[in-house]
Write a protein that holds these residues in place. Structure first.
Motif, PDB file in Angstrom:
ATOM      1  N   PRO A   9       0.831  -1.211   0.000  1.00 47.94           N
ATOM      2  CA  PRO A   9       0.000   0.000   0.000  1.00 47.94           C
ATOM      3  C   PRO A   9       0.867   1.263   0.000  1.00 47.94           C
ATOM      4  O   PRO A   9       1.685   1.450   0.890  1.00 47.94           O
ATOM      5  CB  PRO A   9      -0.817  -0.123   1.284  1.00 47.94           C
ATOM      6  CG  PRO A   9      -0.060  -1.059   2.155  1.00 47.94           C
ATOM      7  CD  PRO A   9       0.773  -1.933   1.264  1.00 47.94           C
ATOM      8  N   ILE A  10       0.693   2.104  -1.001  1.00 49.89           N
ATOM      9  CA  ILE A  10       1.386   3.386  -1.092  1.00 49.89           C
ATOM     10  C   ILE A  10       0.501   4.454  -0.440  1.00 49.89           C
ATOM     11  O   ILE A  10       0.953   5.237   0.377  1.00 49.89           O
ATOM     12  CB  ILE A  10       1.681   3.765  -2.560  1.00 49.89           C
ATOM     13  CG1 ILE A  10       2.473   2.665  -3.278  1.00 49.89           C
ATOM     14  CG2 ILE A  10       2.380   5.119  -2.644  1.00 49.89           C
ATOM     15  CD1 ILE A  10       3.833   2.368  -2.708  1.00 49.89           C
ATOM     16  N   ILE A  11      -0.760   4.472  -0.825  1.00 48.24           N
ATOM     17  CA  ILE A  11      -1.788   5.305  -0.189  1.00 48.24           C
ATOM     18  C   ILE A  11      -2.887   4.328   0.218  1.00 48.24           C
ATOM     19  O   ILE A  11      -3.710   3.936  -0.606  1.00 48.24           O
ATOM     20  CB  ILE A  11      -2.322   6.394  -1.138  1.00 48.24           C
ATOM     21  CG1 ILE A  11      -1.181   7.300  -1.603  1.00 48.24           C
ATOM     22  CG2 ILE A  11      -3.409   7.222  -0.431  1.00 48.24           C
ATOM     23  CD1 ILE A  11      -1.586   8.315  -2.652  1.00 48.24           C
ATOM     24  N   PRO A  12      -2.869   3.878   1.481  1.00 50.24           N
ATOM     25  CA  PRO A  12      -3.792   2.823   1.902  1.00 50.24           C
ATOM     26  C   PRO A  12      -5.237   3.310   2.021  1.00 50.24           C
ATOM     27  O   PRO A  12      -5.501   4.497   2.192  1.00 50.24           O
ATOM     28  CB  PRO A  12      -3.245   2.399   3.262  1.00 50.24           C
ATOM     29  CG  PRO A  12      -2.432   3.546   3.743  1.00 50.24           C
ATOM     30  CD  PRO A  12      -1.959   4.287   2.539  1.00 50.24           C
ATOM     31  N   GLY A  88     -11.585  12.089 -11.489  1.00 49.53           N
ATOM     32  CA  GLY A  88     -10.440  11.200 -11.298  1.00 49.53           C
ATOM     33  C   GLY A  88     -10.886   9.779 -10.974  1.00 49.53           C
ATOM     34  O   GLY A  88     -12.070   9.496 -10.808  1.00 49.53           O
ATOM     35  N   PHE A  89      -9.918   8.896 -10.876  1.00 51.68           N
ATOM     36  CA  PHE A  89     -10.237   7.516 -10.523  1.00 51.68           C
ATOM     37  C   PHE A  89     -10.212   7.342  -9.006  1.00 51.68           C
ATOM     38  O   PHE A  89      -9.654   8.164  -8.288  1.00 51.68           O
ATOM     39  CB  PHE A  89      -9.299   6.519 -11.204  1.00 51.68           C
ATOM     40  CG  PHE A  89      -7.962   7.077 -11.596  1.00 51.68           C
ATOM     41  CD1 PHE A  89      -7.718   7.479 -12.892  1.00 51.68           C
ATOM     42  CD2 PHE A  89      -6.953   7.213 -10.660  1.00 51.68           C
ATOM     43  CE1 PHE A  89      -6.479   7.995 -13.243  1.00 51.68           C
ATOM     44  CE2 PHE A  89      -5.721   7.728 -11.006  1.00 51.68           C
ATOM     45  CZ  PHE A  89      -5.486   8.124 -12.309  1.00 51.68           C
ATOM     46  N   LYS A  90     -10.841   6.246  -8.523  1.00 52.48           N
ATOM     47  CA  LYS A  90     -10.903   5.965  -7.086  1.00 52.48           C
ATOM     48  C   LYS A  90      -9.624   5.343  -6.577  1.00 52.48           C
ATOM     49  O   LYS A  90      -9.259   5.517  -5.417  1.00 52.48           O
ATOM     50  CB  LYS A  90     -12.077   5.023  -6.770  1.00 52.48           C
ATOM     51  CG  LYS A  90     -13.400   5.647  -7.010  1.00 52.48           C
ATOM     52  CD  LYS A  90     -14.623   4.884  -6.552  1.00 52.48           C
ATOM     53  CE  LYS A  90     -14.607   3.454  -6.265  1.00 52.48           C
ATOM     54  NZ  LYS A  90     -15.901   2.891  -5.881  1.00 52.48           N
ATOM     55  N   ALA A  91      -8.961   4.577  -7.436  1.00 56.18           N
ATOM     56  CA  ALA A  91      -7.750   3.865  -7.018  1.00 56.18           C
ATOM     57  C   ALA A  91      -6.891   3.575  -8.238  1.00 56.18           C
ATOM     58  O   ALA A  91      -7.382   3.528  -9.361  1.00 56.18           O
ATOM     59  CB  ALA A  91      -8.114   2.562  -6.317  1.00 56.18           C
ATOM     60  N   MET A  92      -5.596   3.376  -7.961  1.00 53.95           N
ATOM     61  CA  MET A  92      -4.665   2.885  -8.971  1.00 53.95           C
ATOM     62  C   MET A  92      -3.963   1.659  -8.407  1.00 53.95           C
ATOM     63  O   MET A  92      -3.421   1.710  -7.297  1.00 53.95           O
ATOM     64  CB  MET A  92      -3.626   3.935  -9.351  1.00 53.95           C
ATOM     65  CG  MET A  92      -4.183   5.033 -10.226  1.00 53.95           C
ATOM     66  SD  MET A  92      -2.893   5.947 -11.104  1.00 53.95           S
ATOM     67  CE  MET A  92      -2.655   4.917 -12.553  1.00 53.95           C
ATOM     68  N   THR A 119      -3.831   3.667  -3.519  1.00 55.63           N
ATOM     69  CA  THR A 119      -2.783   3.248  -4.443  1.00 55.63           C
ATOM     70  C   THR A 119      -2.016   2.066  -3.865  1.00 55.63           C
ATOM     71  O   THR A 119      -1.525   2.130  -2.740  1.00 55.63           O
ATOM     72  CB  THR A 119      -1.801   4.414  -4.710  1.00 55.63           C
ATOM     73  OG1 THR A 119      -2.549   5.553  -5.149  1.00 55.63           O
ATOM     74  CG2 THR A 119      -0.780   4.034  -5.760  1.00 55.63           C
ATOM     75  N   ILE A 120      -1.918   0.998  -4.668  1.00 55.70           N
ATOM     76  CA  ILE A 120      -1.190  -0.205  -4.268  1.00 55.70           C
ATOM     77  C   ILE A 120      -0.321  -0.646  -5.442  1.00 55.70           C
ATOM     78  O   ILE A 120      -0.778  -0.671  -6.581  1.00 55.70           O
ATOM     79  CB  ILE A 120      -2.158  -1.336  -3.868  1.00 55.70           C
ATOM     80  CG1 ILE A 120      -3.006  -0.875  -2.684  1.00 55.70           C
ATOM     81  CG2 ILE A 120      -1.405  -2.624  -3.548  1.00 55.70           C
ATOM     82  CD1 ILE A 120      -4.096  -1.808  -2.290  1.00 55.70           C
ATOM     83  N   ASP A 121       0.942  -0.974  -5.139  1.00 59.15           N
ATOM     84  CA  ASP A 121       1.808  -1.498  -6.189  1.00 59.15           C
ATOM     85  C   ASP A 121       2.290  -2.897  -5.814  1.00 59.15           C
ATOM     86  O   ASP A 121       1.907  -3.453  -4.783  1.00 59.15           O
ATOM     87  CB  ASP A 121       2.960  -0.538  -6.503  1.00 59.15           C
ATOM     88  CG  ASP A 121       4.069  -0.482  -5.468  1.00 59.15           C
ATOM     89  OD1 ASP A 121       3.898  -1.023  -4.352  1.00 59.15           O
ATOM     90  OD2 ASP A 121       5.117   0.119  -5.763  1.00 59.15           O
ATOM     91  N   ASP A 142      -4.389  -2.954   4.012  1.00 60.42           N
ATOM     92  CA  ASP A 142      -3.110  -3.669   4.123  1.00 60.42           C
ATOM     93  C   ASP A 142      -2.528  -4.051   2.760  1.00 60.42           C
ATOM     94  O   ASP A 142      -1.502  -4.710   2.675  1.00 60.42           O
ATOM     95  CB  ASP A 142      -3.276  -4.929   4.988  1.00 60.42           C
ATOM     96  CG  ASP A 142      -4.145  -5.997   4.345  1.00 60.42           C
ATOM     97  OD1 ASP A 142      -4.765  -5.769   3.289  1.00 60.42           O
ATOM     98  OD2 ASP A 142      -4.211  -7.105   4.941  1.00 60.42           O
ATOM     99  N   GLY A 143      -3.181  -3.615   1.663  1.00 59.11           N
ATOM    100  CA  GLY A 143      -2.675  -3.903   0.323  1.00 59.11           C
ATOM    101  C   GLY A 143      -3.273  -5.143  -0.307  1.00 59.11           C
ATOM    102  O   GLY A 143      -2.853  -5.560  -1.381  1.00 59.11           O
ATOM    103  N   THR A 144      -4.275  -5.731   0.334  1.00 58.57           N
ATOM    104  CA  THR A 144      -4.950  -6.899  -0.223  1.00 58.57           C
ATOM    105  C   THR A 144      -5.987  -6.443  -1.244  1.00 58.57           C
ATOM    106  O   THR A 144      -6.751  -5.512  -0.991  1.00 58.57           O
ATOM    107  CB  THR A 144      -5.648  -7.711   0.886  1.00 58.57           C
ATOM    108  OG1 THR A 144      -4.653  -8.126   1.839  1.00 58.57           O
ATOM    109  CG2 THR A 144      -6.354  -8.927   0.328  1.00 58.57           C
TER     110      THR A 144
END
Length: 148
Positions: A9-12, A88-92, A119-121, A142-144
């Motif tokens: 998670p970059i921006i959780p 804009g979009f909700k998530a990347m 944002t999650i990479d 948590d990035g899931t």
């Protein structure tokens, strides 16, 4: 059947939404010409004719799934501008490491303007091979990411 992926998670954040998938790198500037230069604030039709997966699809309020973004440094400003216009979009979600273009726009918009795009990479190649346009996505802090 749902499939679960774990990224960084970059921006959780926690959210649900619909996937819009670009197997090729997403060109933020080329995708938003109608909004940036024609003042469209109702929708965000993808204007990147070099991206057949997304061309003319509405990017507004979606979850962009891509390996990374490409384009000029103006791409970071395009991300911030689309959020300011409300399209804009909700998530990347990135299969690879987040790139500097996306990181710049997303993090600055979060910190300076209090506009959060989850944002999650590092979701991996299998994520990109699994997710399809229109898939329901559930994202956790948590990035899931659950696809399906």
């Amino acid at each position: 059947m749902a499939k679960t992926f774990k990224g960084r998670p970059i921006i959780p954040g926690n959210l649900e939404g619909t996937a819009l998938v670009s197997k090729q790198p997403f060109n933020t500037t080329a995708s938003y010409f109608t909004n940036m230069f024609a003042g469209n604030t109702e929708t965000a039709p993808c204007t990147d004719a070099n991206n057949p997966e997304l061309y003319q699809k509405d990017l507004s309020g979606t979850i962009i799934c891509t390996p990374q973004t490409v384009g000029s440094t103006m791409g970071a400003g395009a991300i911030m501008g689309m959020n300011l216009l409300g399209v804009g979009f909700k998530a990347m979600l990135f299969s690879d490491h987040i790139d500097s273009i996306a990181a710049g726009g997303l993090i600055m918009d979060d910190v300076w303007n209090d506009r959060k795009v989850v944002t999650i990479d590092l979701l991996g190649d299998e994520f990109m091979n699994t997710v399809k346009n229109g898939d329901k996505l559930v994202i956790s802090e948590d990035g899931t990411v659950v696809v399906g």
